[in-house]
Design an enzyme around this catalytic site. Structure first.
Site, PDB file in Angstrom:
ATOM      1  N   ARG A  92      -4.807  -7.037  68.113  1.00 17.93           N
ATOM      2  CA  ARG A  92      -4.141  -6.973  66.698  1.00 17.93           C
ATOM      3  C   ARG A  92      -5.080  -6.838  65.842  1.00 17.93           C
ATOM      4  NH1 ARG A  92       1.358  -9.717  66.121  1.00 17.93           N
ATOM      5  NH2 ARG A  92       2.506  -7.584  67.136  1.00 17.93           N
ATOM      6  N   MET A 103      -3.948  -0.241  61.777  1.00 22.32           N
ATOM      7  CA  MET A 103      -3.817   0.060  63.571  1.00 22.32           C
ATOM      8  C   MET A 103      -2.779  -0.022  64.475  1.00 22.32           C
ATOM      9  SD  MET A 103      -7.126  -0.744  66.081  1.00 22.32           S
ATOM     10  CE  MET A 103      -5.734  -1.845  66.680  1.00 22.32           C
ATOM     11  N   ARG A 336       5.062 -13.104  57.829  1.00 24.35           N
ATOM     12  CA  ARG A 336       4.124 -13.277  56.410  1.00 24.35           C
ATOM     13  C   ARG A 336       5.112 -12.932  55.478  1.00 24.35           C
ATOM     14  NH1 ARG A 336       2.682  -7.052  58.668  1.00 24.35           N
ATOM     15  NH2 ARG A 336       4.985  -6.468  58.930  1.00 24.35           N
ATOM     16  N   HIS A 454      -2.303  16.640  30.183  1.00 22.54           N
ATOM     17  CA  HIS A 454      -1.456  16.445  29.235  1.00 22.54           C
ATOM     18  C   HIS A 454      -0.045  16.040  29.683  1.00 22.54           C
ATOM     19  CE1 HIS A 454       1.617  18.211  26.734  1.00 22.54           C
ATOM     20  NE2 HIS A 454       0.760  17.844  25.288  1.00 22.54           N
ATOM     21  N   SER A 765      -8.715  -0.822  17.672  1.00 21.37           N
ATOM     22  CA  SER A 765      -7.962  -0.298  19.667  1.00 21.37           C
ATOM     23  C   SER A 765      -9.128   0.894  20.027  1.00 21.37           C
ATOM     24  CB  SER A 765      -7.005   0.303  18.900  1.00 21.37           C
ATOM     25  OG  SER A 765      -5.621   0.378  19.889  1.00 21.37           O
ATOM     26  N   CYS A 832      -5.202   0.883  23.366  1.00 21.25           N
ATOM     27  CA  CYS A 832      -3.984   1.752  23.833  1.00 21.25           C
ATOM     28  C   CYS A 832      -4.220   3.241  24.762  1.00 21.25           C
ATOM     29  CB  CYS A 832      -4.049   2.042  22.070  1.00 21.25           C
ATOM     30  SG  CYS A 832      -5.573   3.319  21.125  1.00 21.25           S
ATOM     31  N   TYR A 852      -3.911  -7.261  22.069  1.00 15.78           N
ATOM     32  CA  TYR A 852      -2.672  -6.997  22.334  1.00 15.78           C
ATOM     33  C   TYR A 852      -3.550  -5.736  23.561  1.00 15.78           C
ATOM     34  CZ  TYR A 852      -3.580  -2.760  19.046  1.00 15.78           C
ATOM     35  OH  TYR A 852      -4.435  -2.549  18.231  1.00 15.78           O
TER      36      TYR A 852
HETATM   37  C1  PEP Z   1      -7.589   7.346  24.620  1.00 18.32           C
HETATM   38  O1  PEP Z   1      -8.200   8.068  23.581  1.00 18.32           O
HETATM   39  O2  PEP Z   1      -7.664   6.803  24.809  1.00 18.32           O
HETATM   40  C2  PEP Z   1      -6.322   7.127  23.421  1.00 18.32           C
HETATM   41  C3  PEP Z   1      -5.333   6.599  23.402  1.00 18.32           C
HETATM   42  O3  PEP Z   1      -6.691   8.397  22.269  1.00 18.32           O
HETATM   43  P1  PEP Z   1      -5.993   9.749  23.114  1.00 18.32           P
HETATM   44  O4  PEP Z   1      -5.882   9.401  23.997  1.00 18.32           O
HETATM   45  O5  PEP Z   1      -4.502  10.572  21.934  1.00 18.32           O
HETATM   46  O6  PEP Z   1      -7.095  10.956  22.925  1.00 18.32           O
END
Ligand code: PEP
Ligand code: MG
Length: 878
Positions: A92, A103, A336, A454, A765, A832, A852
């Site tokens: 195994r 597998m 497991r 998008h 950011s 972000c 953050y």
């Molecule tokens: C990025 O570019 O990571 C961002 C947060 O801005 P946007 O996605 O709006 O371009």
């Protein structure tokens, strides 16, 4: 000399990387004195060597395998191919991380024309011996030699029919001999040689097959889904056979120490009497519930229950075990940590703390952040889903399940939703104008676009289910039809999509709302105690803000102001601004936008109840706010509304056209050209903050963020406008408030000059969507089309737009963080981009020491848990 082979009695649980999960646990069970059929493990390093050595097993490794084989034969008192006491093994796979379905197991290896007679003698059961042999031939042919199973099944069916047998068990010894001969004939016909009689040859071929299986498409896909590196390799476990098919005092089964779907603390599982493992899996006979074993074999049941308890306490986690009973004697074949649903994971983690088995921090580590996803979105009703069949698969772009009637335009989707229908919006791809329709839909399906298209980004933000880039889907936007294979969807037809798997169904499937249980809250509270990273959300309307706050967001890390510009009641003013020929005309239009934008910010501040908000200034290229040139009806309508001509609009569309809009006139470049836009946005932010402070008595410190900066002078220029406007507003209002101005780091040049940029920016950011796009030079909207080839060819293991590329983009993040802190030691740092909600990327952000992460509302709990994992793991390492 490197040791590539370990006997079970030589290993232990801490050798998981080398022995794989299964091998390490077999060794551990052996050292616990549990009844484990003995054997040995060929290490993951041997697998890596196999690939380095051009898919061959080196002589040194072969020698070690034979040595371990000889020792195991001695331990078991049996010999390969022996007429009196034949040694038989199972083979195994067993990787470091469990990879179900990599597998199939090979059982009864070692059987040949001689050993089968030995087995018959030994067991005084000829039928059993030949049944085992024919099973082995079939399995070896299928798994090792890739001869289709169906060839064997057809022959077996024919013999059953000829003998008037309903089940395999109705065939007698002579029948089984006949099956065996026929199976050997199939082998010879397919391979052009006799079925291998030398058990050592069988063994080496089987080991090679396990190594090969590490690279089969199923395994590659599973690794990509679960972030398992391809260089880990798999181990191979060779274990002496015990037989569950030796009559009514034998059997085999699987069991969990707790219920894997609910987490209930009760032995859960099933078994089959007189059967081998494959019979349980194949589902031909219906297994019995484990509790009934108490009546059939009370002593075995007692022993098993005790072992299960021992194992759970030993591993301090719910165990998933396989066992076999051979003539009344129990053997443990595997244990497991069991896979479990998200709800069960939470219950088990919390229960194990209450039972004193785990600390809170250990419990937090037991729940996979990604798993929480399942608890945060609507799901298909399990039994309804069972009856359904997927007709296509796209990218699992935004999780959850949706069932609704198909509409092809945002406007029609909105109208249908407003009349009470459930809607699945089907588009070639979505664009910013579709926002309202998307918000009204249960689910969104697109033919094109990747994980950061998008549709995907906006759907995740809204927490709406989305399947993107569904290649099999053809959309005719004019005719308002969609086709998948030969199924045609017209407006109003039912469809269901699953944004967690990417599956598309051409029928209605019932969905159920997911709910947040008490255990969920308990575990999240423990996670919050442990984590250092703060978790904010990306939100640009009060509804998303409220959802995020409910999920524990500590503020907004990214408010994309342009999303507000698309709302139906303000797009006209935005277009008027874009069409303006002079600054004065632009200011007239901006004056119309100002109160709306201010109103939005006020609503956001109120929803946040004192939590911070970073407002990002206008970012997208302006053409996104105008229709496409061929949309003559739309253009005429806009011309009428704005008291201008279609020609004027078309000429503006021409003027705004760019070959490379994502690298064009967008971000801070807009404010450099039209400073009055930044003026208006500053006035809206500061006035909103002052008014909400006064109305609600909440202290607000606005954070203003300038996007797409690559050169400190760009930032300095825009900052001057922001400061002057803010000061002017505060003077007018007679109020002073603290505000901060910062920037996004999303252009490589900004990252490498971050020390200069930090002279102007009070916070950074990291916009890792653009930073990934610009570092790789991959268009974030189009890369999905060719990245599949990169995964197939192992150039990439995961999507860099979903999981931060720590070696490249991550280095820029680290560099910019270091440079920023050098200039401004107290600089506030966050992320972000989409990566802010991806667990492995969150853990990276912890290591870099960001303050953050910010992610879409529905990923906030995931980010909180991932941040806790990072903090606890760091502490444990120390
Ligand atoms: C990025 O570019 O990571 C961002 C947060 O801005 P946007 O996605 O709006 O371009
Ligand atoms: Mg960006």
């Amino acid at each position: 000399m490197t040791k590539y082979v370990y006997l079970f009695k030589e290993g232990n649980a801490s050798m998981r990387n080398l022995l794989g999960g299964k091998g390490a646990n077999l060794a551990e069970m052996t050292s616990l004195g549990l009844p484990v059929p003995q054997g040995f493990t060929v290490t993951t390093e041997a697998c890596t060597r196999y690939y380095q050595d051009n898919k061959t097993i080196g002589d040194d490794i072969v020698a070690q395998i034979y040595e371990a084989l000889a020792t195991t034969e001695e331990i078991c008192g049996k010999k390969f191919g022996d007429l009196d006491n034949p040694f038989l093994v199972s083979v195994r796979s067993g990787a470091r991380a469990s990879m179900p379905g990599m597998m199939d197991t090979i059982l009864n290896l070692g059987l040949n024309d001689v050993a089968v007679k030995g087995l018959a003698k030994l067991t005084e059961n000829e039928r059993f011996a030949y049944d085992s042999y024919r099973r082995f031939i079939q399995m070896f042919s299928d798994v090792v030699m890739e001869i289709p199973k169906s060839k064997f099944e057809r022959v077996l069916d024919a013999i059953k029919e000829a003998k008037g047998a309903k089940y395999d068990t109705d065939l007698n010894a002579e029948d089984m001999k006949e099956v065996t001969e026929k199976f050997k004939a199939i082998y010879k016909e397919e391979k052009g040689e006799d079925f291998p009689q030398d058990p050592k040859v069988q063994l080496m071929e089987a080991i090679k097959a396990v190594f090969r299986s590490w690279d089969n498409p199923r395994a590659i896909y599973y690794r990509r889904m679960n972030d398992i590196p391809s260089d880990w390799g798999t181990a191979v476990n060779v274990q002496s056979m015990v037989f569950g098919n030796m009559g009514d005092t034998s059997g085999t089964g699987v069991a969990f120490t707790r219920n894997p779907s609910t987490g209930e603390n009760k032995l859960y599982g099933e078994y089959l009497i007189n059967a081998q493992g494959e019979d349980v899996v194949a589902g031909i006979r219906t297994p019995q519930e484990i509790s009934t074993l108490k009546n059939v074999m009370p002593e075995v049941y007692e022993q098993f229950a005790k072992i299960a308890d021992t194992l759970e306490k030993h591993y301090r986690d719910m165990q998933d075990m396989e066992y076999t009973i051979e003539r009344g004697k129990l053997y443990m074949l595997q244990t497991r940590n069991g896979k479990r649903t998200a709800a069960a994971a939470l219950k088990i983690a919390v229960d194990l703390v209450n039972e004193g088995m785990l600390t809170k921090e250990e419990a937090v580590l037991k729940v996979e952040p990604k798993q929480l996803d399942a608890l945060l979105h609507p799901q298909f009703d399990a039994s309804a889903l069972k009856a359904a069949k997927a007709i296509a698969t796209g990218l699992a772009a935004s999780p959850g399940a949706a069932c609704g009637q198909v509409y092809f335009t945002a406007a029609e989707a909105t109208a249908a939703a407003q009349s009470g229908q459930k809607v699945v919006l089907v588009r070639l791809e979505t664009s910013p104008e579709d926002i309202e329709g998307m918000a009204h839909s249960q689910g969104i399906l697109t033919a094109r676009g990747g994980m950061t298209s998008h549709a995907a980004v906006v759907a995740r933000g809204m927490g709406t289910c989305c399947v993107a880039g569904c290649g099999a889907l053809k959309v005719d936007e004019e005719a308002k039809t969609a086709t998948i294979g030969d199924k045609v969807f017209k407006e109003g037809d039912w469809m269901s999509i699953d944004g967690s798997t990417g599956n598309v169904y051409g029928e209605a499937i019932k969905t159920v709302e997911a709910s947040v249980s008490g255990d969920f809250a308990t575990l999240m509270a423990w996670a919050d105690e442990a984590r250092k990273l703060q978790v904010r959300t990306n939100a640009d309307n009060p509804r998303d803000t409220e959802v995020a706050v409910k999920f524990g967001a500590e503020g907004i890390g990214l408010c994309r102001t342009e999303h507000m510009f698309f709302e139906a009641d303000r797009i006209a003013a935005v277009r008027e601004m874009i069409l303006a020929e002079t600054e004065d005309q632009r200011r007239v239009a901006l004056a119309k936008i100002l109160p709306m934008q201010k109103g939005d910010f006020k609503a956001m501040y109120k929803a946040l109840q004192g939590r911070p908000m970073t407002v990002r200034y206008l970012d997208p290229p302006l053409h996104e706010f105008l229709p496409q040139k061929n949309m003559t009806e739309e253009i005429a309508a806009i011309a009428k509304e704005l008291n201008t001509t279609s020609e004027a609009i078309v000429s503006k569309i021409d003027a705004l056209h760019e070959f490379n809009p994502m690298m064009g006139h967008r971000g801070c470049r807009l404010a450099v050209t039209y400073p009055e836009i930044a003026e208006m946005q500053t006035r809206a932010v500061i006035e909103a903050a002052i008014e909400v402070s006064q109305e609600d008595g909440i202290e607000i410190h606005p954070e203003i963020m300038i996007p797409l900066v690559g050169e400190v002078k760009e930032l300095a220029y825009v900052k001057k406008i922001v400061v002057e406007t803010a000061e002017q507003v505060m003077t007018e209002k007679g109020v002073k408030l603290d505000y901060k101005i910062g920037t996004m780091i999303e252009i490589p040049r900004a990252a490498v000059t971050a020390d200069e940029i930090a002279k102007e920016a009070e916070f950074f950011s990291f916009g890792t969507n653009d930073l990934t796009q610009m570092t790789f030079g991959f268009s974030r909207d189009d890369a999905g089309k060719f990245l599949d080839a990169y995964y197939d060819k192992k150039i990439f293991e995961s999507d860099p737009f979903a999981r931060l590329d720590q070696n490249g983009v991550g280095k820029l993040v680290q560099l910019a963080a270091d440079l920023g802190r050098k200039t401004r030691p107290d600089i506030k740092l966050g992320i972000c981009g989409e990566h802010g909600g991806d667990p492995s990327s969150v853990m990276f952000c912890h290591k870099v020491g960001l303050n953050y992460v910010s992610c879409s509302p529905y990923r906030v709990p995931i980010a909180r848990l991932a941040a806790a994992h990072a903090a606890i793991m760091e502490k444990n390492e120390k």
